[in-house]
Design an enzyme around this catalytic site. Structure first.
Site, PDB file in Angstrom:
ATOM      1  CG  ASP A 200      -2.545   0.835   0.933  1.00  0.00           C
ATOM      2  OD1 ASP A 200      -2.430   1.422  -0.284  1.00  0.00           O
ATOM      3  OD2 ASP A 200      -2.074   1.258   2.620  1.00  0.00           O
ATOM      4  CG  ASP A 217      -0.148   1.370   7.713  1.00  0.00           C
ATOM      5  OD1 ASP A 217       0.007   0.702   8.221  1.00  0.00           O
ATOM      6  OD2 ASP A 217      -0.940   2.361   7.295  1.00  0.00           O
TER       7      ASP A 217
END
Length: 326
Positions: A200, A217
């Protein structure tokens, strides 16, 4: 009390969780921009603030989250700039009913300018090193990018959710099987190797400060092609994307051969993301944060634009893929 677990994740519960692993909070708890999980900056007495991430209950198994953490630890060991969780007595994942949570050091910065060749080349270098580490072993408990199966699952979620207006069902039901067929043709024509990837890597998950880049993340890290982390850095018309790819390639090849054969996957991976994003919104609509953050989701306009995007992706899948010459 709300039925949704996050509705009851109060600042007091956040502080109680963090203090349960040995820190003393100073009552400063600031929510950060996160929807899938809940993330807070928490002030610590006589110390730097920490970032606390509370994982969405029932989304990942403990084993899957620990694989995410291990990937980050592997990267840190190779001096790759990722923000890995803090370990306390050898543990990085903690529990506070009903949440698993992890703590991270705070890192400041801003999203890099993807229009800057210097930033793109820097990203290319770090991505190559990340993928080199990612290729050393495989995930056992994380998802694998499957292509056509991902689309079929997303379509089933959308059609069964009740969020798409009924007058769009027929056209949607006619489009997604065509996309599945196109993906099967594209992804089977050139078999690709899967490795551990970030999954991502949009600009919001990149922090740049004083020429120091941090990748953050890893919640969506998956087993997939290296191109999954590259295509999300591209934008604009075809010529612009080719120019961006060339700059990324220059940095990437300093450490690892560029995955030329995976360029044909770019529009496949983009299509998967478009369909899974709509399915994700359908799945999460019972979370009180989602109607506030995405008020346009339940509108006819959203679904009209979504179907238009799928038609554009079907056309893109029929075009010649991007090509760079070695």
């Amino acid at each position: 009390m709300s039925a949704h677990p996050y509705a009851n994740l109060t600042p007091e519960r956040v502080m109680d969780a963090i203090e349960s692993v040995g820190y003393l909070c100073d009552a400063r708890v600031f929510p950060l921009n996160s929807y899938e999980n809940r993330v807070y900056q928490v002030g610590i007495e006589e110390g730097e603030p920490l970032i606390a991430k509370f994982y969405r209950p029932d989304r990942w198994s403990r084993a899957a989250i620990l694989e995410e953490h291990k990937f980050m630890f592997d990267l840190v060991e190779e001096e790759i700039p990722v923000v890995a969780p803090i370990q306390i007595d050898g543990e990085s994942l903690f529990y506070s009913e009903p949440f698993m949570f992890a703590l991270f050091p705070r890192r400041g910065g801003h999203a890099p300018e993807l229009s800057s060749n210097a930033d793109l080349e820097l990203l290319g270098r770090w991505l190559a090193r990340l993928h080199q580490v990612g290729s050393w072993e495989s995930f056992e408990h994380r998802p694998v990018i499957l292509g056509a199966q991902d689309l079929a699952q997303a379509a089933e979620t959308v059609l069964s959710s009740g969020h798409m207006p009924s007058d769009y069902h027929a056209v949607y039901a006619s489009i997604w099987p065509q996309l599945v067929q196109s993906l099967e043709q594209q992804m089977s024509s050139r078999p690709f190797r899967t490795i551990r990837v970030h999954g991502d890597l949009h600009p919001g998950n990149l922090l740049l400060r004083y020429e120091q880049l941090w990748m953050v993340d890893f919640d969506d890290c998956v087993q997939g092609p290296a191109m999954q982390d590259i295509w999300m850095l591209l934008s604009g018309a075809r010529d612009e994307q080719l120019s961006q790819l060339d700059v990324i390639r220059n940095g990437y090849e300093m450490f690892r051969p560029f995955p030329y054969t995976e360029l044909s996957l770019v529009e496949c991976l983009r299509t998967i993301r478009v369909m899974k994003h709509a399915a994700w919104l359908c799945q999460r609509w019972d979370d009180p944060a989602f109607p506030i953050a995405f008020p346009w989701f339940d509108s006819h306009r959203f679904w009209s634009e979504h179907i238009l995007t799928l038609r554009e992706q079907q056309a893109a899948l029929q075009q010649e893929p991007l090509v760079l010459f070695a």
